[in-house]
Write a protein that holds these residues in place. Structure first.
Motif, PDB file in Angstrom:
ATOM      1  N   ALA A  10     -27.438 -63.663 -12.802  1.00 43.58           N
ATOM      2  CA  ALA A  10     -27.712 -64.986 -13.071  1.00 43.58           C
ATOM      3  C   ALA A  10     -27.704 -65.745 -11.795  1.00 43.58           C
ATOM      4  O   ALA A  10     -28.682 -66.671 -11.635  1.00 43.58           O
ATOM      5  N   ALA A  11     -27.310 -65.324 -10.732  1.00 46.68           N
ATOM      6  CA  ALA A  11     -27.407 -66.222  -9.396  1.00 46.68           C
ATOM      7  C   ALA A  11     -28.810 -65.432  -8.778  1.00 46.68           C
ATOM      8  O   ALA A  11     -29.387 -66.680  -8.467  1.00 46.68           O
ATOM      9  N   GLU A  12     -29.194 -64.633  -9.178  1.00 44.01           N
ATOM     10  CA  GLU A  12     -30.641 -64.517  -8.677  1.00 44.01           C
ATOM     11  C   GLU A  12     -31.568 -64.940  -9.351  1.00 44.01           C
ATOM     12  O   GLU A  12     -32.753 -65.474  -8.807  1.00 44.01           O
ATOM     13  N   ARG A  13     -31.464 -65.395 -10.734  1.00 43.35           N
ATOM     14  CA  ARG A  13     -32.415 -65.904 -11.490  1.00 43.35           C
ATOM     15  C   ARG A  13     -32.436 -67.611 -10.984  1.00 43.35           C
ATOM     16  O   ARG A  13     -33.365 -68.196 -11.270  1.00 43.35           O
ATOM     17  N   SER A  52     -26.242 -68.578  -4.872  1.00 44.94           N
ATOM     18  CA  SER A  52     -25.229 -67.730  -4.395  1.00 44.94           C
ATOM     19  C   SER A  52     -24.400 -67.475  -5.632  1.00 44.94           C
ATOM     20  O   SER A  52     -24.152 -68.050  -6.620  1.00 44.94           O
ATOM     21  N   LYS A  53     -23.674 -66.067  -5.501  1.00 42.70           N
ATOM     22  CA  LYS A  53     -22.852 -65.579  -6.621  1.00 42.70           C
ATOM     23  C   LYS A  53     -21.600 -66.421  -6.548  1.00 42.70           C
ATOM     24  O   LYS A  53     -21.216 -66.748  -7.565  1.00 42.70           O
ATOM     25  N   SER A  54     -21.144 -66.917  -5.448  1.00 43.41           N
ATOM     26  CA  SER A  54     -19.930 -67.864  -5.558  1.00 43.41           C
ATOM     27  C   SER A  54     -20.511 -69.109  -5.843  1.00 43.41           C
ATOM     28  O   SER A  54     -19.472 -69.771  -6.543  1.00 43.41           O
ATOM     29  N   GLY A  55     -21.508 -69.627  -5.834  1.00 41.50           N
ATOM     30  CA  GLY A  55     -21.903 -70.824  -6.155  1.00 41.50           C
ATOM     31  C   GLY A  55     -21.956 -70.897  -8.006  1.00 41.50           C
ATOM     32  O   GLY A  55     -21.500 -71.771  -8.523  1.00 41.50           O
ATOM     33  N   VAL A  56     -22.463 -69.691  -8.524  1.00 44.48           N
ATOM     34  CA  VAL A  56     -22.324 -69.692  -9.803  1.00 44.48           C
ATOM     35  C   VAL A  56     -20.893 -69.521 -10.255  1.00 44.48           C
ATOM     36  O   VAL A  56     -20.662 -70.333 -11.315  1.00 44.48           O
TER      37      VAL A  56
END
Length: 310
Positions: free
Chosen positions: A25-28, A32-36
């Motif tokens: 989801a972060a890539e799409r 950042s993963k932490s932001g998600v």
């Protein structure tokens, strides 16, 4: 006072549901993963429930998360539908539409309105069929159909009311001069009635009592015809009393070529609907055409506007 944004974090939440992981989801979303993860945490805190079950290898929705996801999907579909409708209203109607109409009513009242719409939208291509057969919108590839009468429940179809067809008892003035006006529905048994049917089978005439309950009356006529316009021709020629749709006889009542019989007696009415498939890729254009038809049929049908009869 600041109020929380009810939509904050929903787009991120739906992307996680579709992707099945915070990383994808972060890539799409180009986050950042932490932001998600922080966005989901804020949403869960605002809702007061946990939306996901998380382990080091697996991510799944909780029961509350599944319910919230289903609601979000419905809301997104409604938003997309509203956006498509507004866009269709702003843009020129274009493309092919297959429309099916009942023969007599369709030709007299719906087709003229469709031709006006086509003239206003040159890019709209109409393929119109006129039939009294009950078509299947999916099997017959019909985009829009006009139906008169009760509708069967269907989860795949959408219907918009366009008015009510009301039955009217009528006769030629010469016939009534010779045979007199009936005073009650039972008096119709002593009159020459023009009935709908053939092969000895006729349809009863339906009246309503003071409580609105259906009261069918079987009348036996000298003439039995299986086409409403043929019945109208026979009535205009003075052959007897007929029960016909108000939209079919309105102009003749206005001109005095026909007179109302038992005008105080209530008759059964049948709803008129525009019906189309519940398909968002087609419905925006179809609903726009339906809205244009509704402008011509509501709140008062065109036959009443043109042929007011007291």
């Amino acid at each position: 006072m600041n109020t929380p944004d009810p939509f904050r974090g929903i787009a991120v939440f739906m992307q996680v549901v579709q992707a099945g992981s915070f990383t994808l989801a972060a890539e799409r979303l180009d986050m950042s993963k932490s932001g998600v993860a922080k966005s989901i945490a804020r949403l869960e805190a605002a809702l007061g429930v946990r939306l996901f079950q998380r382990t080091t290898r697996h991510l799944s929705l909780t029961e509350e998360g599944r319910q919230f996801s289903d609601g979000c999907l419905r809301a997104v579909a409604e938003l997309e539908s509203a956006q498509a409708l507004v866009t269709a209203q702003r843009q020129e109607l274009a493309g092919r539409m297959r429309v099916d109409l009942p023969v007599v009513f369709g030709r007299r009242w719906v087709l003229p309105a469709l031709l006006e719409i086509a003239a206003e939208h040159p890019a709209l291509e109409l393929d119109v069929s006129l039939t009294d057969r009950q078509v299947d919108l999916v099997e017959d590839s019909i985009d829009l159909v006009i139906r008169i009468g009760p509708l069967q429940d269907s989860a795949t179809l959408v219907a918009k009311p366009l008015g009510v067809q009301q039955a009217v008892l009528i006769a030629h003035p010469d016939y009534l001069a010779r045979h007199g006006q009936p005073q009650t529905p039972d008096d119709l048994h002593g009159h020459a009635c023009i009935t709908f049917g053939s092969g000895g089978q006729t349809r009863p005439w339906h009246f309503l009592d003071s409580k609105g309950r259906n009261q069918p009356l079987t009348v036996r006529g000298r003439l039995g015809l299986n086409h409403s316009e043929a019945i109208l021709d026979a009535a205009l020629a003075g052959h007897g009393i007929a029960l016909l749709s108000d939209w079919l006889v309105a102009e003749h009542l206005r001109a005095g070529r026909l007179l109302r019989v038992l005008p105080e007696v209530r008759t059964q009415g049948f709803p008129i609907h525009a019906v189309w498939q519940k398909n968002r890729h087609l419905s925006a254009k179809v609903r726009r055409v339906v809205d244009l038809l509704a402008e011509r049929f509501l709140p008062e049908p065109p036959w009443e506007e043109r042929s007011r009869v007291s």
